[in-house]
Write a protein that holds these residues in place. Structure first.
Motif, short mmCIF file in Angstrom:
data_model
loop_
_atom_site.label_atom_id
_atom_site.label_comp_id
_atom_site.label_asym_id
_atom_site.label_seq_id
_atom_site.Cartn_x
_atom_site.Cartn_y
_atom_site.Cartn_z
N VAL A 78 0.84 -1.20 0.00
CA VAL A 78 0.00 0.00 0.00
C VAL A 78 0.87 1.25 0.00
O VAL A 78 0.60 2.22 -0.73
CB VAL A 78 -0.94 -0.01 1.23
CG1 VAL A 78 -1.69 1.32 1.34
CG2 VAL A 78 -1.92 -1.16 1.14
N ALA A 103 2.35 1.77 -3.43
CA ALA A 103 1.33 2.23 -4.37
C ALA A 103 0.97 3.69 -4.13
O ALA A 103 0.77 4.45 -5.09
CB ALA A 103 0.08 1.34 -4.25
N LEU A 129 -6.73 0.83 -2.16
CA LEU A 129 -5.57 -0.06 -2.31
C LEU A 129 -5.65 -1.26 -1.38
O LEU A 129 -5.27 -2.37 -1.74
CB LEU A 129 -4.28 0.74 -2.02
CG LEU A 129 -3.92 1.77 -3.10
CD1 LEU A 129 -2.85 2.71 -2.58
CD2 LEU A 129 -3.45 1.07 -4.37
#
Length: 333
Positions: free
Chosen positions: A282, A285, A330
């Motif tokens: 996460v 991202a 996410l």
């Protein structure tokens, strides 16, 4: 910026002999409810290093938290400007050192005698590097220990306004009434262009400080442009309004993160910093999507990656919501 522009009119005496700097002395005394001496500088590093150089001998020890800016983020400036004094970082999971810790460190120094740096000052960060805030009783307890040893107490107030909003008290109660002798007053993190100040709550402690400031290169010939920022900062409680917004955005961010699966808040959110652990995937991202934050090193990291999120006087709620939405999507993805 408007205050700087307004100060850019006509000719005035240089090096602080202007009406803005004189007015700042009066206004600051009113804000803090006591007669004081205030010296504008342009960086927090200068404020901290010069304040401590006024208080501490070259063979002295400054007791503080191990992650305090004076230990980790000022490239040795406190040691340089004090002529060799040592910052003694003490551990505490929440960023707040305790009176017991300081008393123990002082006792050890006494036992070591001439072989150890001499206890010389206590420094607290308010708010702390972990975004937590010392309660008034905690500051008073630290000051009481310092008083027993005749040590001055310094406060790094880079985020003092944020702490005041959390505490809901007066500037006086949070500083000199709790035993603070010298304050590094921050404004840059809360809206100013380049304005900080060293505040002595006992003007007698400021003897010859103007020469230290000059020697360090922080006496501007056009000092009115720094003083004008600080005047605008205090006017109509702007500094508190800015901090109130920053704190509110941090609170909203923290509240939203509590509902993100796999997220773990690492500290209480008292001011405008949020420390949270998120899964590595996460975090990567979020970085790829352009969100900016620091990965925060921890000696005993939780599951996932620790990051620091900071909100400001200028953070719109839409950005908070955007980050939370991205984190949620996410995690679900």
């Amino acid at each position: 910026m408007a205050a700087i522009h307004a100060a850019n009119t006509g000719s005035v005496p240089s090096y602080g002999g202007d009406e803005f700097t004189r007015e700042l002395q009066t206004v600051a005394s009113e804000v803090f409810g006591t007669e004081l001496a205030i010296f504008p500088v342009t960086t927090g590093t200068a404020a901290n290093a010069l304040a401590l150089s006024q208080l501490v001998p070259p063979y002295g020890a400054v007791y503080c938290h191990e992650t305090a800016h004076i230990v980790t983020d000022e490239c040795g400036a406190p040691e340089f400007f004090t002529g060799g004094a040592k910052t003694m970082g003490l551990p505490a999971a929440d960023g707040k050192i305790t009176a017991r810790q300081v008393a123990s460190a002082i006792a050890f120094a006494k036992d070591m005698g001439v072989h150890h740096v001499k206890p010389a000052a206590v420094s607290v960060s308010q708010a702390t590097e972990w975004g937590t805030v010392y309660e008034l009783a905690e500051v008073s307890a630290l000051a009481a220990v310092a008083r027993q040893e005749d040590l001055p107490v310094h406060m790094d107030g880079a985020r003092l306004a944020n702490a005041l909003i959390h505490l809901g008290c007066t500037p006086a109660a949070a500083t000199w009434q709790s035993g603070i002798d010298v304050l590094s007053l921050g404004a840059t993190k809360n809206g100013a262009l380049c304005a900080e100040a060293v505040v002595f709550f006992d003007p007698a402690r400021a003897r010859d400080f103007e020469r230290r400031r000059k020697q360090a290169g922080h006496l501007w010939s056009k000092l009115r442009f720094v003083s004008a920022q600080l005047l605008a900062y205090f006017k109509n409680g702007l500094w508190l309004d800015n901090a109130r917004h920053a704190n509110a955005m941090a609170s909203a961010l923290a509240q939203g993160l509590r509902s993100v699966s796999g997220a773990s808040l690492l500290q209480s959110v008292d001011a405008n910093e949020v420390f949270v652990a998120l899964p590595e995937a996460v975090v990567v991202a979020l970085e790829d999507q352009g969100f900016g934050f620091y990965r925060w090193p921890l000696s005993a990291p939780p599951s996932g990656v620790a990051i620091r999120l900071v909100t400001s006087y200028a953070t719109p709620r839409a950005q908070v919501d955007e980050f939370l939405a991205a984190a949620q999507s996410l995690v679900r993805g």
